[in-house]
Design an enzyme around this catalytic site. Structure first.
Site, PDB file in Angstrom:
ATOM      1  CG  ASP A 276     -18.268   3.227 -21.315  1.00 13.88           C
ATOM      2  OD1 ASP A 276     -17.670   4.162 -21.862  1.00 13.88           O
ATOM      3  OD2 ASP A 276     -19.475   2.975 -21.497  1.00 13.88           O
TER       4      ASP A 276
ATOM      5  CD  GLU B 118     -32.699  12.962 -22.393  1.00  8.22           C
ATOM      6  OE1 GLU B 118     -33.702  12.569 -23.029  1.00  8.22           O
ATOM      7  OE2 GLU B 118     -31.552  12.508 -22.585  1.00  8.22           O
TER       8      GLU B 118
ATOM      9  CB  ALA C 156     -32.446  20.073 -36.884  1.00  9.61           C
TER      10      ALA C 156
ATOM     11  CB  SER D 280     -39.464  19.851 -27.527  1.00 10.04           C
ATOM     12  OG  SER D 280     -38.936  19.740 -26.218  1.00 10.04           O
TER      13      SER D 280
ATOM     14  CG  ASP E 158     -17.169   0.612 -23.970  1.00 10.43           C
ATOM     15  OD1 ASP E 158     -16.422   1.603 -24.021  1.00 10.43           O
ATOM     16  OD2 ASP E 158     -18.322   0.647 -23.513  1.00 10.43           O
TER      17      ASP E 158
END
Length: 593
Positions: free
Chosen positions: A316, A357, A386, A391, A530
């Site tokens: 995976d 991030e 949304a 941002s 998985d």
């Protein structure tokens, strides 16, 4: 930071020995022992000699009680040793896995009286939620059950369930309102209407798939089992024929006594391949000990043996080949701006962003350009929404934003800037084609450039895949990403093949296809999606950082969460196949002698 090494649990641990001693007598139940036909025959022989011993004590048998009693004792010790070794092997694996199961907790949910922000709520366990309930989920919290967003919008990390590393927007209305229990909210807050009762959720469907998946025996196990049964039947017939031959010889010669039942039973046990049947669990213990020293939990010796025959490995992507969270790796300026200028604006736009991030943008700006700024006193944080898909921060009379290309272009045009840098589209497309995510940065109405957000492939994994390839093992990456992203990451990781946009059913089907072609399949994974494939695989390695369903479905758990550890597992599997062959050779040679 020093690396923690898993210390192997002593084989003489009192708790393990006590548990194994209790379990070994439970395994004497013929309904359990029938899976090992040789030892079942030995148990039957032990019962027969025990009966003859009692008869000798009562004077109903001419054989000395000491002789029948000694034979019976040794036969029972043979059976008990075999079941004890197997119980000890299983107990060691269960003891290691038990510590992982303790981490399972019932997610707490905020059940609202009304589907409105600010409404009164009650804290309850996720198992108490029912269809139609409304819950409030805020940033950094886990969604307690399957449902639909009825108010608000948020970034949701669904990597544990879907395998997709990039967070997705979930908002009320439209076709992006569904959320899954077990996923987590990264930013903002949402109100969710529960749409599935306990027992009917996504997780429960995964469990249903797991229960429907069956592991096969390895080719070595099948061949050895056929050999053991054949040898046992042959020597059973030999011993049965000795009795009439002995009686005939005594009658013809007129002297001596026929061979007793106790002697025939003892002869049968000596001839039968009891050495192999009794010592194979001990070999499993040795393999498990070796893996424990490598920080790997093997839930059974059979899993390690199967690893020695693996020739296809499915991995995976998220959390296995890659770290799981996208990271900023480069600043690409556009419109004649400099990298330094872009980095400064990106840092300002991310200085209050607590997502992985956002933090990676701050780290990149500091490492590459030595930029470090304190929060301006007049800074106003602009959370991701949304509606805007942006941002950033408002500070010093300027507006710093980062977000998707179309959203950023719409923002600067709204501020009155109608000119978009001509090279912006090319840069965005190039980053996207490389399997990364482009984030466009602007300062007021001026677009400065693009942040390259990328799934980071774990260090050293290419070399380990090369080693696996040299051992004849094919590597296949499976991911929920789109084909473009999957192809780029597969090329960087240097896997042999990949399956993109893979759903749980498709992963399961892929494994079954390989198995039908005669391959032994191993899989590593960490997500709930998985789990069905892990249950079907011949060797299933779950990451310790993965979800509980994945760990429950696996037969091997890697405490270091390093997918390349499978190379060590395969090596240990091949090592314990050698004494297995030596035992078989010894047993057959002994019978011939």
């Amino acid at each position: 930071m020093s690396k923690h090494t898993q210390q192997p649990q002593s084989v003489f641990d009192a708790a393990l020995l006590q548990g194994a001693l209790v379990d070994c007598f439970r395994k004497l139940d013929p309904r359990t022992l029938w899976r090992n036909p040789v030892m079942l025959c030995v148990e039957i022989a032990s019962v027969i000699t025990l009966i003859t011993f009692v008869m000798s004590l009562a004077g109903a048998n001419s054989e000395p009680a000491w002789f029948t009693g000694t034979v019976s004792l040794w036969l029972w010790l043979t059976v008990v040793f075999s079941t004890f070794a197997e119980a000890l092997a299983e107990g060691r694996g269960k003891a290691r896995a038990a510590s992982l199961r303790k981490s399972r907790t019932d997610v707490t949910a905020r059940r609202l009286d009304k589907p409105e922000f600010g409404s009164i709520y009650t804290l309850i366990g996720a198992s108490q939620l029912r269809m139609g309930d409304y819950i409030l989920v805020e940033a950094s919290e886990m969604i307690a059950g399957d449902g639909d967003v009825v108010a608000g919008a948020a970034l949701v990390n669904e990597a544990a369930v879907t395998g997709e590393s990039a967070p997705v927007v979930r908002e009320s209305g439209g076709d992006r309102s569904a959320v899954t229990g077990g996923t987590s909210v990264i930013s903002s807050a949402i109100i969710v209407r529960i749409t599935a009762n306990p027992g009917e959720t996504f997780l429960d469907r995964m469990i249903g798939l797991i229960e429907g998946a069956k592991r096969r025996k390895t080719p070595n196990e099948v061949a050895l089992e056929v050999l053991l049964i054949a040898l046992t039947l042959v020597f059973l017939l030999v011993c049965v024929n000795i009795s009439p031959l002995s009686s005939y010889s005594v009658t013809v010669s007129g002297q001596g006594e026929p061979v007793s039942l106790t002697v025939l039973v003892a002869l049968f046990v000596c001839l039968a391949p009891t050495t192999i049947a009794a010592l194979l669990p001990a070999i499993g213990i040795a393999g498990m000990d070796r893996l424990f020293q490598k920080n790997v939990i093997a839930l059974s010796g059979r899993a390690i043996e199967a690893a020695g025959d693996v020739n296809v490995l499915l991995l995976d992507k998220t959390g296995t080949i890659t770290h799981g969270n996208r990271e900023a790796v480069a600043f690409v300026p556009v419109g004649g701006h400099s990298e330094q200028e872009l980095a400064e604006a990106a840092l300002m736009a991310s200085i209050t962003d607590e997502t992985p991030e956002g933090r990676s943008v701050v780290v990149l700006a500091k490492q590459k350009y030595q930029l470090s700024r304190e929060m301006p006193p007049d800074a106003v944080t602009v959370e991701f929404s949304a509606e805007t898909r942006l941002s950033g921060v408002d500070a010093g009379g300027q507006q710093y934003r980062k977000g998707a290309a179309d959203s950023t272009i719409a923002f600067v045009q709204k501020l009155g800037c109608m000119v978009v840098p001509g090279d912006l589209t090319g840069v965005v497309d190039r980053i996207a084609r490389g399997g990364a995510t482009p984030l466009v940065v602007c300062r007021d109405c001026e677009i400065l450039g693009v942040i390259n957000l990328k799934d980071i492939v774990k260090a050293g994994i290419q070399e380990r895949f090369l080693q696996l390839r040299s051992m004849g093992i094919k590597t296949v990456m499976i991911t929920g990403d789109n084909p473009l992203t999957a192809a780029a990451i597969a090329a960087e990781a240097q896997v042999d093949d990949f399956l993109a946009q893979a759903k749980p059913e498709e992963k399961l089907r892929l494994i079954r296809d390989y198995q039908e072609q005669g391959f032994m399949v191993a899989m590593t994974g960490d997500g709930t999606n998985d789990a069905p494939a892990l249950a079907q695989a011949d060797v299933a390695v779950a990451m310790n950082t993965g979800t509980q369903p994945a760990r429950e479905a696996a037969n091997i758990i890697d405490l270091d969460s390093n997918p390349t550890k499978l190379l060590d597992i395969v090596e240990v599997g091949k090592q314990i196949l050698m004494p297995r062959g030596n035992l078989t050779t010894f047993s057959i040679s002994n019978d011939v002698a």
